[in-house]
Design a protein around this motif. Structure first.
Motif, PDB file in Angstrom:
ATOM      1  N   LEU A  91       6.852  -0.594  -6.039  1.00 58.31           N
ATOM      2  CA  LEU A  91       7.173   0.949  -5.510  1.00 58.31           C
ATOM      3  C   LEU A  91       5.696   1.769  -5.420  1.00 58.31           C
ATOM      4  O   LEU A  91       5.432   2.383  -4.434  1.00 58.31           O
ATOM      5  CB  LEU A  91       8.302   1.473  -6.244  1.00 58.31           C
ATOM      6  CG  LEU A  91       9.550   1.066  -6.103  1.00 58.31           C
ATOM      7  CD1 LEU A  91      10.525   1.693  -7.239  1.00 58.31           C
ATOM      8  CD2 LEU A  91      10.133   1.674  -4.662  1.00 58.31           C
ATOM      9  N   LEU A  92       5.163   1.598  -6.474  1.00 57.31           N
ATOM     10  CA  LEU A  92       3.733   2.077  -6.591  1.00 57.31           C
ATOM     11  C   LEU A  92       2.665   1.613  -5.530  1.00 57.31           C
ATOM     12  O   LEU A  92       2.096   2.500  -4.791  1.00 57.31           O
ATOM     13  CB  LEU A  92       2.945   2.070  -7.809  1.00 57.31           C
ATOM     14  CG  LEU A  92       3.661   2.998  -9.324  1.00 57.31           C
ATOM     15  CD1 LEU A  92       3.115   2.613 -10.420  1.00 57.31           C
ATOM     16  CD2 LEU A  92       3.834   4.418  -8.746  1.00 57.31           C
ATOM     17  N   VAL A  93       2.932   0.331  -5.195  1.00 52.74           N
ATOM     18  CA  VAL A  93       1.888  -0.303  -4.201  1.00 52.74           C
ATOM     19  C   VAL A  93       2.516   0.203  -3.085  1.00 52.74           C
ATOM     20  O   VAL A  93       1.552   0.570  -2.016  1.00 52.74           O
ATOM     21  CB  VAL A  93       2.086  -1.888  -4.241  1.00 52.74           C
ATOM     22  CG1 VAL A  93       1.288  -2.375  -2.941  1.00 52.74           C
ATOM     23  CG2 VAL A  93       1.530  -2.093  -5.561  1.00 52.74           C
ATOM     24  N   MET A  94       3.782   0.409  -2.492  1.00 52.11           N
ATOM     25  CA  MET A  94       4.180   1.001  -1.346  1.00 52.11           C
ATOM     26  C   MET A  94       3.603   2.258  -1.141  1.00 52.11           C
ATOM     27  O   MET A  94       3.224   2.566  -0.011  1.00 52.11           O
ATOM     28  CB  MET A  94       5.703   1.163  -1.505  1.00 52.11           C
ATOM     29  CG  MET A  94       6.309  -0.334  -1.236  1.00 52.11           C
ATOM     30  SD  MET A  94       8.223  -0.082  -1.242  1.00 52.11           S
ATOM     31  CE  MET A  94       8.411   0.487   0.589  1.00 52.11           C
ATOM     32  N   GLN A  95       3.686   3.150  -2.090  1.00 50.11           N
ATOM     33  CA  GLN A  95       3.275   4.483  -1.919  1.00 50.11           C
ATOM     34  C   GLN A  95       1.548   4.544  -1.831  1.00 50.11           C
ATOM     35  O   GLN A  95       1.012   5.523  -1.555  1.00 50.11           O
ATOM     36  CB  GLN A  95       3.450   5.571  -3.223  1.00 50.11           C
ATOM     37  CG  GLN A  95       5.280   5.406  -3.249  1.00 50.11           C
ATOM     38  CD  GLN A  95       5.700   6.070  -4.501  1.00 50.11           C
ATOM     39  OE1 GLN A  95       4.859   6.717  -5.366  1.00 50.11           O
ATOM     40  NE2 GLN A  95       7.038   6.168  -4.600  1.00 50.11           N
ATOM     41  N   SER A  96       0.824   3.420  -2.237  1.00 46.87           N
ATOM     42  CA  SER A  96      -0.565   3.494  -2.090  1.00 46.87           C
ATOM     43  C   SER A  96      -1.132   3.411  -0.402  1.00 46.87           C
ATOM     44  O   SER A  96      -0.350   3.174   0.279  1.00 46.87           O
ATOM     45  CB  SER A  96      -0.921   2.436  -2.871  1.00 46.87           C
ATOM     46  OG  SER A  96      -0.816   1.131  -2.303  1.00 46.87           O
ATOM     47  N   ASN A  97      -2.329   3.129  -0.379  1.00 48.97           N
ATOM     48  CA  ASN A  97      -2.834   3.177   0.998  1.00 48.97           C
ATOM     49  C   ASN A  97      -2.845   1.560   1.121  1.00 48.97           C
ATOM     50  O   ASN A  97      -4.240   0.925   1.716  1.00 48.97           O
ATOM     51  CB  ASN A  97      -4.401   3.865   1.099  1.00 48.97           C
ATOM     52  CG  ASN A  97      -4.829   3.765   2.388  1.00 48.97           C
ATOM     53  OD1 ASN A  97      -4.112   3.933   3.499  1.00 48.97           O
ATOM     54  ND2 ASN A  97      -6.288   3.825   2.731  1.00 48.97           N
ATOM     55  N   CYS A  98      -1.808   1.056   1.380  1.00 47.08           N
ATOM     56  CA  CYS A  98      -1.959  -0.690   1.462  1.00 47.08           C
ATOM     57  C   CYS A  98      -1.346  -0.759   3.048  1.00 47.08           C
ATOM     58  O   CYS A  98      -1.384   0.157   3.800  1.00 47.08           O
ATOM     59  CB  CYS A  98      -0.793  -1.201   0.719  1.00 47.08           C
ATOM     60  SG  CYS A  98       0.888  -0.585   1.104  1.00 47.08           S
ATOM     61  N   SER A  99      -1.958  -2.004   3.356  1.00 48.26           N
ATOM     62  CA  SER A  99      -1.550  -2.265   4.858  1.00 48.26           C
ATOM     63  C   SER A  99      -0.427  -2.457   5.138  1.00 48.26           C
ATOM     64  O   SER A  99       0.548  -2.459   4.376  1.00 48.26           O
ATOM     65  CB  SER A  99      -2.295  -3.579   5.143  1.00 48.26           C
ATOM     66  OG  SER A  99      -1.633  -4.718   4.560  1.00 48.26           O
ATOM     67  N   GLY A 100       0.054  -2.336   6.530  1.00 46.23           N
ATOM     68  CA  GLY A 100       1.568  -2.425   6.845  1.00 46.23           C
ATOM     69  C   GLY A 100       2.165  -3.558   6.438  1.00 46.23           C
ATOM     70  O   GLY A 100       3.361  -3.904   6.106  1.00 46.23           O
ATOM     71  N   THR A 101       1.243  -4.905   6.584  1.00 48.26           N
ATOM     72  CA  THR A 101       1.990  -6.159   6.162  1.00 48.26           C
ATOM     73  C   THR A 101       2.442  -6.047   4.685  1.00 48.26           C
ATOM     74  O   THR A 101       3.523  -6.642   4.202  1.00 48.26           O
ATOM     75  CB  THR A 101       1.066  -7.249   6.340  1.00 48.26           C
ATOM     76  OG1 THR A 101       0.789  -7.478   7.712  1.00 48.26           O
ATOM     77  CG2 THR A 101       1.656  -8.615   5.703  1.00 48.26           C
ATOM     78  N   VAL A 102       1.731  -5.610   3.796  1.00 46.42           N
ATOM     79  CA  VAL A 102       1.602  -5.409   2.541  1.00 46.42           C
ATOM     80  C   VAL A 102       2.931  -4.626   2.052  1.00 46.42           C
ATOM     81  O   VAL A 102       3.724  -4.863   1.350  1.00 46.42           O
ATOM     82  CB  VAL A 102       0.437  -5.286   1.579  1.00 46.42           C
ATOM     83  CG1 VAL A 102       0.871  -4.814   0.015  1.00 46.42           C
ATOM     84  CG2 VAL A 102      -0.447  -5.929   1.615  1.00 46.42           C
ATOM     85  N   ARG A 103       2.958  -3.355   2.683  1.00 47.13           N
ATOM     86  CA  ARG A 103       4.090  -2.467   2.776  1.00 47.13           C
ATOM     87  C   ARG A 103       5.477  -3.198   3.025  1.00 47.13           C
ATOM     88  O   ARG A 103       6.408  -2.819   2.480  1.00 47.13           O
ATOM     89  CB  ARG A 103       3.968  -1.123   3.395  1.00 47.13           C
ATOM     90  CG  ARG A 103       4.973  -0.159   3.336  1.00 47.13           C
ATOM     91  CD  ARG A 103       4.528   1.342   3.981  1.00 47.13           C
ATOM     92  NE  ARG A 103       3.323   1.935   3.279  1.00 47.13           N
ATOM     93  CZ  ARG A 103       2.272   2.026   3.523  1.00 47.13           C
ATOM     94  NH1 ARG A 103       1.698   1.512   4.725  1.00 47.13           N
ATOM     95  NH2 ARG A 103       1.523   2.727   2.631  1.00 47.13           N
ATOM     96  N   GLN A 104       5.520  -4.042   4.217  1.00 41.27           N
ATOM     97  CA  GLN A 104       6.614  -4.748   4.405  1.00 41.27           C
ATOM     98  C   GLN A 104       6.973  -5.565   3.459  1.00 41.27           C
ATOM     99  O   GLN A 104       8.301  -5.684   2.932  1.00 41.27           O
ATOM    100  CB  GLN A 104       6.429  -5.326   5.830  1.00 41.27           C
ATOM    101  CG  GLN A 104       7.618  -6.224   6.587  1.00 41.27           C
ATOM    102  CD  GLN A 104       8.835  -5.280   6.392  1.00 41.27           C
ATOM    103  OE1 GLN A 104       8.776  -4.345   7.283  1.00 41.27           O
ATOM    104  NE2 GLN A 104      10.058  -5.925   6.013  1.00 41.27           N
ATOM    105  N   MET A 105       6.289  -6.402   2.809  1.00 47.24           N
ATOM    106  CA  MET A 105       6.461  -7.292   1.685  1.00 47.24           C
ATOM    107  C   MET A 105       7.054  -6.486   0.485  1.00 47.24           C
ATOM    108  O   MET A 105       7.926  -7.074  -0.276  1.00 47.24           O
ATOM    109  CB  MET A 105       5.015  -8.119   1.348  1.00 47.24           C
ATOM    110  CG  MET A 105       4.821  -9.269   2.428  1.00 47.24           C
ATOM    111  SD  MET A 105       3.447 -10.442   1.693  1.00 47.24           S
ATOM    112  CE  MET A 105       2.219  -9.473   1.720  1.00 47.24           C
ATOM    113  N   CYS A 106       6.394  -5.239   0.183  1.00 47.42           N
ATOM    114  CA  CYS A 106       6.724  -4.433  -0.788  1.00 47.42           C
ATOM    115  C   CYS A 106       8.390  -4.150  -0.500  1.00 47.42           C
ATOM    116  O   CYS A 106       9.322  -4.131  -1.495  1.00 47.42           O
ATOM    117  CB  CYS A 106       5.924  -3.274  -0.917  1.00 47.42           C
ATOM    118  SG  CYS A 106       4.544  -3.804  -1.801  1.00 47.42           S
ATOM    119  N   GLY A 107       8.528  -3.789   0.758  1.00 50.33           N
ATOM    120  CA  GLY A 107      10.008  -3.383   0.912  1.00 50.33           C
ATOM    121  C   GLY A 107      10.936  -4.379   0.802  1.00 50.33           C
ATOM    122  O   GLY A 107      12.153  -4.193   0.260  1.00 50.33           O
TER     123      GLY A 107
END
Length: 411
Positions: free
Chosen positions: A368-384
């Motif tokens: 969840l913290l990674v999702m809220q960081s300035n990560c790429s769209g691909t990483v955010r999707q994987m986090c989801g």
């Protein structure tokens, strides 16, 4: 620091090593009463011609006596020995490797092939280490790369092969060198010298061999395939990562394996060799060097794309725990690779052991913290995707994260 050019080759010479009169490196530095130091032969000639002044300051000399500058002479000797230079050569490169001589040597070698001597190769390597200009000059020398490549194929002395590989490592970044080397070395036999060095060579030469493999694999797809097909070569690159405590060696080994091991077969071979165990050991240890950790995470992400890799990561007692622990503690790149590993195991393959290990180590909160960081769209999707998986396993955890107010039921 002055830079002299001798026959097209550059040498870095400290300016205070040069005589103010001759502008050559001093052979026997002596000082006048003014405090200025000259080469003995030059200042003596000045004084013998009837001058009574200091050439640099034009002060009238109270005494024409000269005092040996032993400190400066010692510094020049140390510098000269370090760079294989001789004060007697007026700071030019060793006579047998002056640029014109080197050209003749290469031309003769092409018409009448013969092995480059150990001394010649040692001088070439030392010269190449001096400056970027030197490496550029060597790389541009017509026939130089083919000569190194031909000598690699026919040499069987480890000291000679080490120097040949080191020379290639030094000039490989220069324009056109990779293309020449790939055209000259397109078969399995051309890799034998690098395997030889990785098996028998010293640590520095082994690092150079790994760097050359990495550069060629990253530059050319066919070279990557040929290298990846060499099981012994992969084994030696892996050994560099697992049996050395030198971080340069570990990083060079991982960098080469990352560039080489893109096929499913090569990833399976790395897993068989024990790359997951080695990576887990490094991640769970005290090592915090960013480039090393990034490459360890990257190699785990790569092998997690095959079934054998995911199984090995799941079954390793350190791996998943260490990956989760390192999230957001190293660098954005390491975090991205770590999320890729967890996603492959916990979401794509729905590995129960990996899911439980990640949850035990506060994986949900970290994702969840990674999702809220300035990560790429691909990483955010994987986090989801991971949040959905973890929510099924621990609804209460997600609820406690999302709920701001805790309701306490009265007695």
């Amino acid at each position: 620091m002055a830079r002299e050019k001798s026959n097209g080759l550059y040498l870095s010479v400290p300016s205070f090593f040069k005589c103010p009169i001759s502008m050559d490196v001093m052979k026997s530095p002596v000082s006048l009463c003014t405090g200025v130091t000259y080469d003995r032969a030059s200042i003596q000639k000045w004084l013998d011609s009837g001058h009574n002044t200091c050439p640099a300051t034009m002060q009238v000399l109270q005494s024409t006596d000269v005092v040996p500058n032993l400190t400066l002479r010692r510094l020049i000797r140390v510098w000269s020995d370090s760079y294989l230079l001789s004060p007697a050569s007026n700071a030019s490169f060793n006579n047998h490797l002056a640029f014109d001589s080197l050209k003749k040597l290469i031309n003769n070698e092409q018409t009448q092939p013969q092995l480059l001597s150990l001394g010649t190769l040692s001088s070439i390597v030392s010269f190449a280490k001096l400056s970027i200009e030197n490496r550029e000059s060597l790389a541009k020398l017509d026939g130089f790369v083919p000569t190194l490549a031909r000598n690699l194929r026919i040499s069987n002395e480890i000291e000679v092969v080490e120097l040949l590989v080191t020379a290639l490592d030094l000039i490989l970044p220069e324009k056109g060198v990779k293309e020449q080397l790939i055209n000259l070395n397109s078969d399995d036999a051309s890799l034998s010298p690098f395997t030889f060095v990785l098996q028998k060579g010293g640590l520095d030469a082994r690092i150079s061999a790994a760097r050359v493999m990495k550069s060629l694999a990253a530059f050319d797809n066919e070279s990557r395939r040929v290298i990846a097909d060499q099981i012994t070569l992969l084994k030696e690159l892996y050994r560099l990562t697992s049996s050395e405590t030198d971080l340069k060696a570990v990083e060079a080994g991982f960098a080469a394996l990352i560039a080489v091991s893109t096929s499913r077969q090569s990833k399976k071979e790395l897993v068989r060799l024990g790359i997951v165990r080695t990576a887990g050991k490094i991640l769970s240890g005290p090592e915090n060097t960013v480039p090393v950790i990034e490459k360890v995470m990257k190699i785990l992400e790569m092998v997690s794309t095959c079934t054998e890799g995911r199984t090995a990561i799941s079954e390793d007692e350190n791996c998943v725990t260490a990956v989760v622990h390192r999230l957001m503690k190293v660098s954005p790149a390491a975090t991205d690779h770590g999320i890729g590993v967890i996603w492959s195991l916990c979401y794509m393959s729905r590995d129960r052991m990996a899911q439980e290990s990640a949850m035990r180590n506060n994986g949900l909160t970290k994702v969840l913290l990674v999702m809220q960081s300035n990560c790429s769209g691909t990483v955010r999707q994987m986090c989801g995707d991971l949040v959905k998986v973890f929510r099924v396993n621990s609804k209460s955890c997600l609820a406690s994260y999302e709920t701001r107010t805790t309701h306490i039921t009265p007695y």
